[in-house]
Design a protein around this motif. Structure first.
Motif, PDB file in Angstrom:
ATOM      1  N   GLY A   1      78.597   3.479  57.351  1.00  0.00           N
ATOM      2  CA  GLY A   1      77.244   3.217  56.881  1.00  0.00           C
ATOM      3  C   GLY A   1      76.788   4.219  55.838  1.00  0.00           C
ATOM      4  O   GLY A   1      76.125   3.853  54.858  1.00  0.00           O
ATOM      5  N   ILE A   2      77.141   5.503  56.025  1.00  0.00           N
ATOM      6  CA  ILE A   2      76.809   6.526  55.033  1.00  0.00           C
ATOM      7  C   ILE A   2      77.518   6.233  53.720  1.00  0.00           C
ATOM      8  O   ILE A   2      76.934   6.332  52.634  1.00  0.00           O
ATOM      9  CB  ILE A   2      77.175   7.929  55.561  1.00  0.00           C
ATOM     10  CG1 ILE A   2      76.287   8.303  56.749  1.00  0.00           C
ATOM     11  CG2 ILE A   2      77.034   8.977  54.448  1.00  0.00           C
ATOM     12  CD1 ILE A   2      76.682   9.593  57.430  1.00  0.00           C
ATOM     13  N   ALA A   3      78.819   5.866  53.809  1.00  0.00           N
ATOM     14  CA  ALA A   3      79.580   5.553  52.599  1.00  0.00           C
ATOM     15  C   ALA A   3      78.956   4.375  51.861  1.00  0.00           C
ATOM     16  O   ALA A   3      78.850   4.382  50.625  1.00  0.00           O
ATOM     17  CB  ALA A   3      81.033   5.244  52.962  1.00  0.00           C
ATOM     18  N   GLN A   4      78.507   3.361  52.596  1.00  0.00           N
ATOM     19  CA  GLN A   4      77.882   2.201  51.966  1.00  0.00           C
ATOM     20  C   GLN A   4      76.577   2.586  51.282  1.00  0.00           C
ATOM     21  O   GLN A   4      76.303   2.163  50.153  1.00  0.00           O
ATOM     22  CB  GLN A   4      77.627   1.118  53.013  1.00  0.00           C
ATOM     23  CG  GLN A   4      77.040  -0.166  52.436  1.00  0.00           C
ATOM     24  CD  GLN A   4      78.000  -0.833  51.467  1.00  0.00           C
ATOM     25  OE1 GLN A   4      79.205  -0.897  51.709  1.00  0.00           O
ATOM     26  NE2 GLN A   4      77.465  -1.317  50.353  1.00  0.00           N
TER      27      GLN A   4
ATOM     28  N   ARG B   1      78.003  14.026  49.852  1.00  0.00           N
ATOM     29  CA  ARG B   1      77.613  13.422  51.129  1.00  0.00           C
ATOM     30  C   ARG B   1      78.818  12.793  51.813  1.00  0.00           C
ATOM     31  O   ARG B   1      78.953  12.852  53.042  1.00  0.00           O
ATOM     32  CB  ARG B   1      76.519  12.370  50.908  1.00  0.00           C
ATOM     33  CG  ARG B   1      75.192  12.945  50.432  1.00  0.00           C
ATOM     34  CD  ARG B   1      74.130  11.856  50.364  1.00  0.00           C
ATOM     35  NE  ARG B   1      73.853  11.317  51.693  1.00  0.00           N
ATOM     36  CZ  ARG B   1      73.254  10.142  51.898  1.00  0.00           C
ATOM     37  NH1 ARG B   1      72.882   9.394  50.855  1.00  0.00           N
ATOM     38  NH2 ARG B   1      73.033   9.709  53.127  1.00  0.00           N
ATOM     39  N   LEU B   2      79.700  12.167  51.028  1.00  0.00           N
ATOM     40  CA  LEU B   2      80.913  11.592  51.609  1.00  0.00           C
ATOM     41  C   LEU B   2      81.800  12.683  52.192  1.00  0.00           C
ATOM     42  O   LEU B   2      82.380  12.518  53.266  1.00  0.00           O
ATOM     43  CB  LEU B   2      81.685  10.811  50.542  1.00  0.00           C
ATOM     44  CG  LEU B   2      81.003   9.573  49.948  1.00  0.00           C
ATOM     45  CD1 LEU B   2      81.907   8.925  48.917  1.00  0.00           C
ATOM     46  CD2 LEU B   2      80.640   8.579  51.040  1.00  0.00           C
ATOM     47  N   ALA B   3      81.912  13.796  51.467  1.00  0.00           N
ATOM     48  CA  ALA B   3      82.746  14.895  51.948  1.00  0.00           C
ATOM     49  C   ALA B   3      82.199  15.456  53.256  1.00  0.00           C
ATOM     50  O   ALA B   3      82.940  15.667  54.221  1.00  0.00           O
ATOM     51  CB  ALA B   3      82.817  15.994  50.890  1.00  0.00           C
TER      52      ALA B   3
ATOM     53  N   SER C   1      86.073   5.387  51.633  1.00  0.00           N
ATOM     54  CA  SER C   1      85.614   4.290  50.791  1.00  0.00           C
ATOM     55  C   SER C   1      84.891   3.262  51.643  1.00  0.00           C
ATOM     56  O   SER C   1      85.237   3.051  52.805  1.00  0.00           O
ATOM     57  CB  SER C   1      86.802   3.605  50.102  1.00  0.00           C
ATOM     58  OG  SER C   1      87.364   4.422  49.124  1.00  0.00           O
ATOM     59  N   ALA C   2      83.881   2.632  51.066  1.00  0.00           N
ATOM     60  CA  ALA C   2      83.235   1.538  51.771  1.00  0.00           C
ATOM     61  C   ALA C   2      84.240   0.405  51.918  1.00  0.00           C
ATOM     62  O   ALA C   2      85.069   0.185  51.031  1.00  0.00           O
ATOM     63  CB  ALA C   2      82.006   1.057  50.989  1.00  0.00           C
TER      64      ALA C   2
END
Length: 338
Positions: free
Chosen positions: A200-203, A239-241, A112-113
């Motif tokens: 940063g990816i999560a955001q 993408r998060l995974a 999570s962000a």
């Protein structure tokens, strides 16, 4: 199909002959179902894990959130159980690369962000938190939204229909259950273990998801608005995974700053599957409604306006417009008329 009457016996059998799917009761001697599935996840992460639990075991069932892919309520109809197992086996063929399938299957929670988790924690800590406030926060966080919908749609809660709206899920589960789900999913632990690049990816995923969700909601009729919004929120969860289970490789992909078809092609070349494939695999594994899974799986596809899935068309159109990949204006009237 093989059966074991004790957790230790099940582990011995798995050590000799690993299974594609493990279905466990929650109440067992010496080790409960959550403990057994935790061991299965550690030793055989590519195995699909399903928990069986009675309504009296609600608190115990919530403990299995991080380690169970799906939840079935007792008594469970044999046809439902067989269909669940059959679907799980079919999922094993969705991703062509066994290593990647194993890594995604071993994922207990998505990152999570930091702003989202902090906001959820603060809201849930209030003695008289408003459910709409909690739902609004969770709607902006794809990982929390996915986990919440997984729980509420499990047969453990026995709903007559599938829930695709976060506000309905929060209203049904209540603040205490929502707090338990968020904590059990170990979102905080996952974030604290993340790298700045992963954060940063999560955001970025959260920001894009909000834009796509809002646009997708505009492209459908009112009766599909909430479902289209939720599909948009979840569309990039793959993408998060990938960033979680393959941080180095996916960090390199992220640094290329590709979007749209270029990103999909790069993922397929370097990882063997795209984030759309992985996201659909994970959400279907969690038992989320097919319409949401379908929209996630096809959000980078060129979908015909004759397609009978308004959610898939709306999300693919919104993504394409955001990425500037194609002129999709001609799809919009068809979506509205669907």
């Amino acid at each position: 199909m093989t059966f074991a009457t004790h957790p230790s016996t099940a582990l011995e059998m798995l050590a000799t002959d690993p299974a594609d799917v493990v279905v466990s009761d929650m109440r067992m001697p010496d080790m409960d179902g959550a403990g057994l599935l935790q061991e299965v996840r550690t030793r055989w992460p590519d195995t699909v894990r399903i928990i069986l639990s009675g309504y009296a075991d609600e608190g115990a069932a919530l403990r299995s959130v991080p380690v169970a892919h799906q939840f079935l309520a007792k008594p469970c109809d044999p046809a439902t159980l067989m269909a669940t197992i059959r679907d799980a086996c079919e999922l094993q063929d969705r991703l062509s690369r066994p290593e990647l399938r194993r890594l995604v299957g071993g994922l207990g929670a998505l990152p999570s962000a930091p702003q989202s988790f902090a906001a959820i924690t603060e809201a849930l800590a209030q003695p008289e938190v408003h459910l709409r406030q909690v739902a609004s926060i969770i709607e902006q966080d794809p990982s929390c939204a996915a986990k919440l919908l997984q729980i509420v749609n499990s047969s453990f809660f026995g709903l007559a229909r599938q829930v695709t709206r976060v506000d309905e899920a929060v209203a049904y589960l209540g603040v205490t259950r929502v707090r338990d789900v968020v904590l059990a999913a170990e979102v905080a632990d996952m974030f604290h273990c993340s790298t700045p690049e992963l954060a940063g990816i999560a955001q970025e995923v959260n920001e894009r998801s909000g834009i796509v969700a809002a646009k997708a909601r505009e492209l459908v009729k009112p009766r599909h608005a909430h479902d289209a919004f939720m599909a948009g929120i979840l569309h990039d969860i793959g993408r998060l995974a990938l960033a979680t289970v393959l941080p180095d490789q996916y960090g390199a992909i992220a640094r290329e700053q590709c979007t749209g078809d270029d990103l999909v092609l790069l993922e397929q070349e370097l990882l063997g599957a795209s984030h759309a494939d992985v996201g659909a695999y994970l959400l279907r594994l969690w038992g989320l409604p097919f319409t949401l899974v379908d929209a996630v799986a096809r959000h980078h596809d060129q979908i015909s306006s004759d397609d009978d899935s308004p959610l898939a068309i709306a999300v693919a159109t919104a993504v394409s417009q955001l990425d500037g990949a194609a002129d999709t204006a001609t799809l919009t009237p068809e979506v509205h008329s669907g």
